[in-house]
Design an enzyme around this catalytic site. Structure first.
Site, PDB file in Angstrom:
ATOM      1  N   LYS A  36       0.812  -1.214   0.000  1.00 55.16           N
ATOM      2  CA  LYS A  36       0.000   0.000   0.000  1.00 55.16           C
ATOM      3  C   LYS A  36       0.846   1.266   0.000  1.00 55.16           C
ATOM      4  CE  LYS A  36      -4.232  -1.931   1.865  1.00 55.16           C
ATOM      5  NZ  LYS A  36      -5.353  -1.796   2.829  1.00 55.16           N
ATOM      6  N   LYS A  93      -6.656 -10.651  -6.170  1.00 56.97           N
ATOM      7  CA  LYS A  93      -7.736 -10.862  -5.216  1.00 56.97           C
ATOM      8  C   LYS A  93      -8.945 -10.013  -5.594  1.00 56.97           C
ATOM      9  CE  LYS A  93      -8.668 -10.574  -0.250  1.00 56.97           C
ATOM     10  NZ  LYS A  93      -8.176 -10.079   1.036  1.00 56.97           N
ATOM     11  N   LYS A 124     -12.757  -4.462  -3.421  1.00 67.80           N
ATOM     12  CA  LYS A 124     -13.715  -3.352  -3.488  1.00 67.80           C
ATOM     13  C   LYS A 124     -13.183  -2.211  -4.330  1.00 67.80           C
ATOM     14  CE  LYS A 124     -14.684  -4.212   1.431  1.00 67.80           C
ATOM     15  NZ  LYS A 124     -14.544  -3.619   2.763  1.00 67.80           N
TER      16      LYS A 124
END
Length: 355
Positions: free
Chosen positions: A115, A217, A220
């Site tokens: 991230k 993966k 969202k």
């Protein structure tokens, strides 16, 4: 030998629409665990601030996660459902764990590296310390088991490290105050205040991948809505997304080994297995040799049968905002009482003055 009372804790971030991966990888597991365990399920809204400090819709997102918990079958009368920011002790224990954990531990976390990217100097301190807050979430209730996906297993290992270091650093004070509990760590029986929490990982669909790329993966945040099945999708949308899901030209194999090197095929088989509560082996026994033109409609029919009732119940629950807020308020009060009992002990162990 005294021991910790079994307790399950887990949480879901209120960021973006919940999708099939969240359901199969987490919420479905939460529902099953409540039949045999005392459970605490949390909407971890403080964690969401590490991605973006201000969320205009954070309160509504929190309600949506809560509604998903309830619609899927979690019972808020028998178990605790609440949002993290209602219980200030989460942040209090996280600060103490910040002082127990080592920077080297945090900087090695794969999720932080992913991230933060190449510009780590510009990443927030909250993003770096995220696992410390996660450890506090779990250990504040002295939870013994946490259902986690593979991507969170490293964070749970860090939680175990923090618990063990706290127990070791304060072993004399824990013993002097009579607050230690005997537990088995490996082959050794030790005493400590915090449990060495065990992960609950498993099931045929523990990790759900994108419908557009079997190597990524389901997320969202993926810009393509076709990459995921949202829990709020209607039946036609679910069927359309499964029909458009990326596959390869070959028929399904008859054995699991035949899925190697075929990530999209493996993902769709895993989704079917997770929704049907059967193994991948059983799916391939039933569909081996079948083309995707036959398998996809069967998968779509199953997905609609399993998910459409949850989506409908979510919409019904969300229409009653007062009820959702009441569940969170009641759960927060119960969680707060447990949390303060832990923090009184921790303050005493650490040596913080309290009234």
């Amino acid at each position: 030998m005294s021991s910790f009372k079994p307790l399950v804790f887990s949480g879901v971030q209120p960021t973006g629409n919940l999708h099939l991966g969240n359901y199969l990888g987490a919420i479905k597991k939460f529902v099953a665990l409540q039949d045999t365990n005392d459970c605490i399920y949390c909407v971890v809204d403080l964690h969401s601030l590490t991605a973006q400090l201000v969320h205009d819709d954070l309160e509504d997102q929190t309600r949506q996660i809560t509604a998903a918990f309830l619609a899927a079958g979690i019972n808020p009368k028998k178990h605790i459902v609440f949002n993290q920011s209602r219980v200030m002790q989460h942040a209090e224990l996280a600060w103490i764990f910040n002082c127990v954990a080592r920077i080297g531990w945090m900087s090695r976390m794969t999720q932080f590296k992913d991230k933060a990217g190449k510009d780590r100097e510009n990443a927030s301190l909250g993003l770096l310390a995220y696992p410390s807050l996660m450890a506090a979430d779990i250990l504040l209730y002295r939870a013994t088991h946490v259902p986690v996906g593979e991507d969170q297993k490293q964070h749970l290992e860090l939680t175990r490290d923090i618990a063990q270091k706290f127990n070791n650093d304060f072993s004399d004070r824990i013993a002097a105050k009579g607050l230690g509990v005997e537990m088995k760590v490996g082959e050794e029986i030790v005493r400590g205040y915090f449990p060495i929490t065990e992960p609950v990982i498993g099931g045929p669909a523990a990790r759900i991948m994108s419908l557009r790329d079997g190597s990524k993966k389901m997320s969202k945040s993926d810009p393509s809505d076709l990459s995921r099945i949202n829990l709020t999708d209607d039946a036609d949308t679910m069927a359309k997304k499964i029909k458009k899901a990326k596959t390869d030209p070959d028929a399904l194999p008859s054995e699991v080994k035949g899925l190697e090197g075929r990530p999209e095929a493996e993902n769709l088989v895993g989704i079917y297995a997770g929704l049907a509560d059967i193994s991948k082996e059983q799916v391939l026994k039933d569909f081996g040799g079948t083309q995707f033109s036959v398998f996809k409609p069967a998968l779509a029919e199953l997905a609609v049968a399993k998910l459409a009732p949850i989506a409908g119940e979510m919409r019904r629950i969300l229409a009653d905002r007062a009820y959702v807020d009441g569940v969170l308020s009641d759960g927060g009060a119960k969680a707060g009482a447990l949390a303060e009992a832990t923090m009184k002990d921790v303050r005493s162990i650490v040596g913080l003055q309290q009234g």
